[in-house]
Write a protein that holds these residues in place. Structure first.
Motif, PDB file in Angstrom:
ATOM      1  N   THR A 104      63.651 -17.399 -32.556  1.00  0.00           N
ATOM      2  CA  THR A 104      62.378 -17.996 -32.175  1.00  0.00           C
ATOM      3  C   THR A 104      62.382 -18.151 -30.657  1.00  0.00           C
ATOM      4  O   THR A 104      63.431 -18.103 -30.021  1.00  0.00           O
ATOM      5  N   THR A 105      61.215 -18.343 -30.089  1.00  0.00           N
ATOM      6  CA  THR A 105      61.074 -18.384 -28.637  1.00  0.00           C
ATOM      7  C   THR A 105      60.566 -19.738 -28.178  1.00  0.00           C
ATOM      8  O   THR A 105      59.722 -20.344 -28.829  1.00  0.00           O
ATOM      9  N   THR A 142      58.170 -21.737 -26.446  1.00  0.00           N
ATOM     10  CA  THR A 142      56.792 -21.448 -26.044  1.00  0.00           C
ATOM     11  C   THR A 142      56.236 -22.456 -25.051  1.00  0.00           C
ATOM     12  O   THR A 142      55.225 -22.175 -24.412  1.00  0.00           O
ATOM     13  N   PHE A 144      59.300 -24.948 -29.579  1.00  0.00           N
ATOM     14  CA  PHE A 144      59.659 -23.604 -30.019  1.00  0.00           C
ATOM     15  C   PHE A 144      58.627 -23.131 -31.041  1.00  0.00           C
ATOM     16  O   PHE A 144      58.824 -23.256 -32.250  1.00  0.00           O
ATOM     17  N   GLY A 145      57.518 -22.620 -30.543  1.00  0.00           N
ATOM     18  CA  GLY A 145      56.448 -22.120 -31.390  1.00  0.00           C
ATOM     19  C   GLY A 145      55.998 -23.172 -32.386  1.00  0.00           C
ATOM     20  O   GLY A 145      55.852 -24.342 -32.061  1.00  0.00           O
ATOM     21  N   ALA A 190      57.833 -23.652 -35.025  1.00  0.00           N
ATOM     22  CA  ALA A 190      59.051 -23.870 -35.806  1.00  0.00           C
ATOM     23  C   ALA A 190      59.592 -25.290 -35.640  1.00  0.00           C
ATOM     24  O   ALA A 190      59.736 -26.025 -36.618  1.00  0.00           O
ATOM     25  N   GLN A 245      65.222 -17.851 -25.718  1.00  0.00           N
ATOM     26  CA  GLN A 245      65.381 -17.613 -27.147  1.00  0.00           C
ATOM     27  C   GLN A 245      66.237 -18.689 -27.812  1.00  0.00           C
ATOM     28  O   GLN A 245      67.099 -19.290 -27.170  1.00  0.00           O
ATOM     29  N   TYR A 272      68.168 -19.259 -31.865  1.00  0.00           N
ATOM     30  CA  TYR A 272      68.447 -18.660 -33.161  1.00  0.00           C
ATOM     31  C   TYR A 272      68.809 -19.769 -34.128  1.00  0.00           C
ATOM     32  O   TYR A 272      69.654 -20.609 -33.825  1.00  0.00           O
TER      33      TYR A 272
END
Length: 173
Positions: A108-109, A111, A125-126, A128, A168, A170
């Motif tokens: 995931t990125t 954001t 993170f988006g 998520a 990023q 993970y």
């Protein structure tokens, strides 16, 4: 007499073949059950190997991109800030809200970085999850299932200034 013997022998052989076939059918169902069980184990193994391959490809990409990234170990309730293959900082996570079971394994990125004048910062993170310090940021509540993690003030400060938007992360189970 001979005709009765031939008929009796033929009938006996026919019954023997039928009973042998019935016994073979029972063995066939047992073997089929074993094969289905083995197929289930192999399918689970294939899935775990695909997930491991995905993580290794992520690590390889991060090594080549020469940037810092975050790895979240959900079961251990911890995170690691990494650069290439080195661990820069271990971070204990505390779940503030949301269901961590809803987190999807994978990359995931970052954001957004929320900077508040009262030091109520956050890393988003988006859709998520969100990382925050002990004091929660002044954000509106996101959709249900949005997971919020809290870090100590010191850990969060070091993480907040170490990563940039687009970094990023993970998620591991």
């Amino acid at each position: 007499m001979k005709a009765f013997n031939k008929i009796g022998v033929t009938a006996g052989l026919l019954c023997a073949f039928l009973f042998v076939g019935a016994a073979g059918a029972e063995e066939g169902t047992e073997e089929r059950g074993k094969l289905l069980e083995q197929e289930g184990r192999l399918t689970a193994r294939i899935e775990s190997l695909k997930q491991e391959q995905d993580y290794l490809l992520f690590q390889k990409t991060m090594y080549a991109s020469d940037s810092k990234y975050l790895v979240l170990h959900i079961a251990a309730r911890s995170a690691q800030l990494r650069y290439k293959n080195r661990i820069l900082k271990d971070l204990p996570l505390r779940v503030v809200s949301g269901r961590i079971e809803a987190l999807v394994r994978g990359a995931t990125t970052l954001t957004g970085k929320v900077e508040d004048p009262k030091e109520r910062n956050a890393l988003v993170f988006g859709s998520a999850f969100l990382l925050q310090g002990i004091r929660p940021p002044a954000l509106r509540e996101s959709e249900p299932g949005f997971v919020r993690f809290a870090l100590s003030k010191k850990d969060f400060s070091s993480l907040f200034y170490a990563v940039e938007t687009g970094s990023q992360a993970y998620i591991l189970p």
